[in-house]
Design a protein around this motif. Structure first.
Motif, mmCIF file in Angstrom:
data_model
loop_
_atom_site.group_PDB
_atom_site.id
_atom_site.type_symbol
_atom_site.label_atom_id
_atom_site.label_comp_id
_atom_site.label_asym_id
_atom_site.label_seq_id
_atom_site.Cartn_x
_atom_site.Cartn_y
_atom_site.Cartn_z
ATOM 1 N N ALA A 134 0.750 -1.245 0.060
ATOM 2 C CA ALA A 134 0.089 -0.090 -0.097
ATOM 3 C C ALA A 134 0.842 1.287 -0.011
ATOM 4 O O ALA A 134 0.556 2.170 -0.439
ATOM 5 C CB ALA A 134 -0.947 0.016 1.314
ATOM 6 N N ASP A 135 1.963 1.134 0.758
ATOM 7 C CA ASP A 135 2.862 2.216 0.790
ATOM 8 C C ASP A 135 3.333 2.839 -0.497
ATOM 9 O O ASP A 135 3.956 3.940 -0.882
ATOM 10 C CB ASP A 135 4.090 2.179 1.807
ATOM 11 N N LYS A 136 3.340 1.789 -1.489
ATOM 12 C CA LYS A 136 4.077 2.183 -2.655
ATOM 13 C C LYS A 136 3.027 2.691 -3.841
ATOM 14 O O LYS A 136 3.378 3.222 -4.794
ATOM 15 C CB LYS A 136 4.557 0.794 -3.578
ATOM 16 N N LEU A 137 1.580 2.662 -3.462
ATOM 17 C CA LEU A 137 0.467 3.240 -4.252
ATOM 18 C C LEU A 137 0.751 4.847 -4.137
ATOM 19 O O LEU A 137 1.276 5.479 -3.287
ATOM 20 C CB LEU A 137 -0.646 2.776 -3.870
ATOM 21 N N VAL A 138 0.426 5.168 -5.387
ATOM 22 C CA VAL A 138 0.401 6.806 -5.436
ATOM 23 C C VAL A 138 -1.094 7.185 -5.536
ATOM 24 O O VAL A 138 -1.786 6.774 -6.279
ATOM 25 C CB VAL A 138 1.059 7.287 -6.760
ATOM 26 N N ILE A 139 -1.285 8.280 -4.729
ATOM 27 C CA ILE A 139 -2.723 8.936 -4.649
ATOM 28 C C ILE A 139 -2.682 10.165 -5.594
ATOM 29 O O ILE A 139 -1.822 11.214 -5.345
ATOM 30 C CB ILE A 139 -3.047 9.154 -3.114
ATOM 31 N N ASP A 140 -3.361 10.123 -6.818
ATOM 32 C CA ASP A 140 -3.113 11.144 -7.765
ATOM 33 C C ASP A 140 -3.581 12.463 -7.204
ATOM 34 O O ASP A 140 -2.724 13.479 -7.549
ATOM 35 C CB ASP A 140 -3.815 10.836 -9.090
ATOM 36 N N LYS A 141 -4.757 12.512 -6.478
ATOM 37 C CA LYS A 141 -5.287 13.642 -6.241
ATOM 38 C C LYS A 141 -5.783 13.405 -4.709
ATOM 39 O O LYS A 141 -6.973 13.733 -4.552
ATOM 40 C CB LYS A 141 -6.362 14.102 -7.174
ATOM 41 N N GLY A 159 -0.208 15.186 -5.997
ATOM 42 C CA GLY A 159 -0.127 13.638 -5.982
ATOM 43 C C GLY A 159 1.020 13.344 -5.025
ATOM 44 O O GLY A 159 1.932 14.017 -4.808
ATOM 45 N N MET A 160 0.705 12.146 -4.185
ATOM 46 C CA MET A 160 1.563 11.768 -3.082
ATOM 47 C C MET A 160 1.431 10.252 -2.971
ATOM 48 O O MET A 160 0.530 9.611 -3.318
ATOM 49 C CB MET A 160 1.582 12.475 -1.964
ATOM 50 N N ARG A 161 2.558 9.564 -2.337
ATOM 51 C CA ARG A 161 2.721 8.254 -2.115
ATOM 52 C C ARG A 161 1.711 8.077 -0.834
ATOM 53 O O ARG A 161 1.534 8.743 -0.105
ATOM 54 C CB ARG A 161 3.790 7.607 -1.747
ATOM 55 N N ALA A 162 1.026 6.820 -0.780
ATOM 56 C CA ALA A 162 0.098 6.626 0.292
ATOM 57 C C ALA A 162 0.834 6.599 1.494
ATOM 58 O O ALA A 162 0.126 7.152 2.538
ATOM 59 C CB ALA A 162 -0.641 5.252 0.049
ATOM 60 N N SER A 163 2.074 6.262 1.731
ATOM 61 C CA SER A 163 2.818 6.100 3.049
ATOM 62 C C SER A 163 2.980 7.682 3.669
ATOM 63 O O SER A 163 2.754 7.988 4.492
ATOM 64 C CB SER A 163 4.609 5.681 2.764
ATOM 65 N N ALA A 164 3.170 8.831 2.448
ATOM 66 C CA ALA A 164 3.452 10.061 2.828
ATOM 67 C C ALA A 164 1.671 10.716 3.317
ATOM 68 O O ALA A 164 1.643 11.466 4.442
ATOM 69 C CB ALA A 164 3.627 10.754 1.582
#
Length: 161
Positions: free
Chosen positions: A110-117, A139-144
């Motif tokens: 999950a931490d590698k996923l990118v949330i676009d908006k 956009g940012m990584r799910a971990s951030a």
């Protein structure tokens, strides 16, 4: 209803649902409802002996394809809250190392996923009247995103917010 299928030993079938469009007294003004297939997974007693995360990993190929799914527990299963009230669930006792390993694997993926908006919510108000402003972020990584949410949670839990 759809024909029975199987993924990694879990039985499921596609069931039709609607897109959730509301209906009103004036049917002419109501949007048409679209029927969408949703995979419905039927868990068995053996599935309740493992962490739920392990079950999700088994059905993940189908979830990725449809983007949604429903899990039907086996007959007689009860959540842990029912156990606290004297019920008798058909599920494992205790977490253990295996559950921790599965959670760690899921967290890593999950931490590698990118949330676009990603959306940041700003809420203000008092005495039953509130205003909520939703602001799109870069956009940012799910971990951030998770770290940002945890910082905000601890800030308000400490009474500093």
């Amino acid at each position: 209803e759809g024909a029975w299928r199987s993924v990694n030993g879990v039985r499921y079938r596609l069931e039709m649902t609607t897109d959730g469009a509301s209906t009103s007294d004036d049917e002419a003004s109501a949007p048409a409802q679209q029927h969408l297939p949703v995979p419905v997974f039927y868990a068995e007693e053996k599935d309740t002996r493992e962490p739920f995360e392990a079950f999700v990993v088994k059905v993940e190929p189908v979830l990725e394809e449809y983007g949604i799914g429903k899990v039907v527990p086996p007959p007689g299963w009860a959540p842990m809250t029912a156990v606290a009230k004297g019920g008798s669930p058909l599920r494992r006792s205790g977490a253990g190392k295996r559950e921790q390993d599965v959670r760690a694997q899921l967290r890593e993926r999950a931490d590698k996923l990118v949330i676009d908006k990603p959306i940041k919510q700003h809420a203000t108000g008092r005495k039953g009247l509130y205003r909520s402003v939703l602001v799109e972020q870069k956009g940012m990584r799910a971990s951030a995103f998770r770290e940002m949410a945890e910082r905000a949670r601890s800030k308000y839990a400490d009474g500093k917010g």
